[in-house]
Design a protein around this motif. Sequence first.
Motif, PDB file in Angstrom:
ATOM      1  N   LEU A  21     -63.803  87.342   4.720  1.00  0.00           N
ATOM      2  CA  LEU A  21     -63.236  88.053   3.853  1.00  0.00           C
ATOM      3  C   LEU A  21     -61.821  88.383   4.829  1.00  0.00           C
ATOM      4  N   VAL A  22     -61.576  88.691   6.089  1.00  0.00           N
ATOM      5  CA  VAL A  22     -60.720  89.164   6.747  1.00  0.00           C
ATOM      6  C   VAL A  22     -59.849  87.689   6.714  1.00  0.00           C
ATOM      7  N   SER A  23     -58.192  88.718   6.291  1.00  0.00           N
ATOM      8  CA  SER A  23     -57.002  88.081   6.476  1.00  0.00           C
ATOM      9  C   SER A  23     -56.152  87.189   7.899  1.00  0.00           C
ATOM     10  N   ASP A  24     -55.303  86.613   7.893  1.00  0.00           N
ATOM     11  CA  ASP A  24     -55.046  86.995   9.454  1.00  0.00           C
ATOM     12  C   ASP A  24     -54.720  88.072  10.075  1.00  0.00           C
ATOM     13  N   ILE A  25     -54.593  88.152  11.225  1.00  0.00           N
ATOM     14  CA  ILE A  25     -54.899  89.673  11.591  1.00  0.00           C
ATOM     15  C   ILE A  25     -53.462  89.010  12.943  1.00  0.00           C
ATOM     16  N   PHE A  26     -52.982  90.681  12.728  1.00  0.00           N
ATOM     17  CA  PHE A  26     -51.203  91.040  13.076  1.00  0.00           C
ATOM     18  C   PHE A  26     -51.460  91.976  13.859  1.00  0.00           C
ATOM     19  N   ILE A  27     -51.042  91.852  15.228  1.00  0.00           N
ATOM     20  CA  ILE A  27     -51.050  92.671  16.308  1.00  0.00           C
ATOM     21  C   ILE A  27     -49.307  93.007  16.982  1.00  0.00           C
TER      22      ILE A  27
END
Length: 386
Positions: free
Chosen positions: A29-35
């Motif tokens: 359920l988690v999209s690509d993570i952008f940091i």
Amino acid sequence: MSVTTEAVLETLRTIKGPDFEGDIVSLGLVSDIFIANSKVFFSVTVPADRAQALEPLRAAAERAVKAMPGVEGAVVALTAEKKGGGMEAAPTAPPRPAAPPRPVPAQAAPAGKQRAKAGVPGVEAIIAVASGKGGVGKSTTAVNLALGLAANGLKVGILDADIYGPSMPRLLGISGRPQTVDGKILKPMENYGVKVMSMGFLVDEETPMIWRGPMVMSALTQMLREVEWGALDVLVVDMPPGTGDAQLTMAQAVPLAGAVIVSTPQDLALIDARKGLNMFHKVDVPLLGIVENMSYFLAPDTGNRYDIFGHGGARREAERLGVPFLGEVPLTMDVRESSDAGTPVVVSDPQGAQATVYREIAGKVWEQVKAASAASAAAAPAIVFE
């Protein structure tokens, strides 16, 4: 301490999925993570019909990531976009009985309807500056309008709502990162007596923002309501071009005092400007008027005038639609040069012809805002004792 995607995912594995089945990472359920600059951005996919009920899940994920060492902030959005695998695995609640249909009013809601929405604390009026397409000088108009309002004695702030292409750091010559109040509320940056918030302060200038609509909507809401704006007469919002998520978010989230549409005289630009006008009309946002930018060019060596993009198209469109025409802004070298240098023409040449035009436009806009506010107050019901 640097923050890694792996560390964020490990933290999110502690967050249970819908109905406490599995965790949001294993369910997919988690999209690509952008940091970027110790700030974490991602979205959580949930069934569309349960988005409101699962808001606590989003909040729990955001709290968990914010508590991680080295994390300075987090933006987490819910999205109903289907991701496969995990989405089907998430069980859905049994359907609730449908609510009885509400009667539909025969007439459109009055203009005062906008005031029923929760405003931004301390901000008296919010004005959107928009365009149907890019490249018409909307951001330059927005910043000089804001500075014109400030020059006319008002307390002014600017919200750069163009998440994908923020311009305010460059236009106002501001660099650095905003500070926080208790690690939660951002302090706006400031220059020329105007308070400013922009995504450009939170990420590097060359970092692309590859976000879906829900992420944009969440970020805009946070920049509106989680910023210490203080007491402002007016907040000018530089909208992204077009008629998408950002425009709808602004129209639905706060009571907009009105919208200013920027266009060039060119027919192609006017076609797109009409779309912007129609969008704000449909969501009951008052139209404060149209600005014709790049209206004409005056040659600096000869003084000859050239109508490069045609002339008068925006004025004629305003007359056709019954919308105020706010003014013509010429295309000049000093407007471009001062904008690139971070010294907008209203402050770099306050007595010049261009600055005078912007201050006149600002005066007309504020008169429209005051007139609309007075009309709204007059339309309010009164209790009469006999």
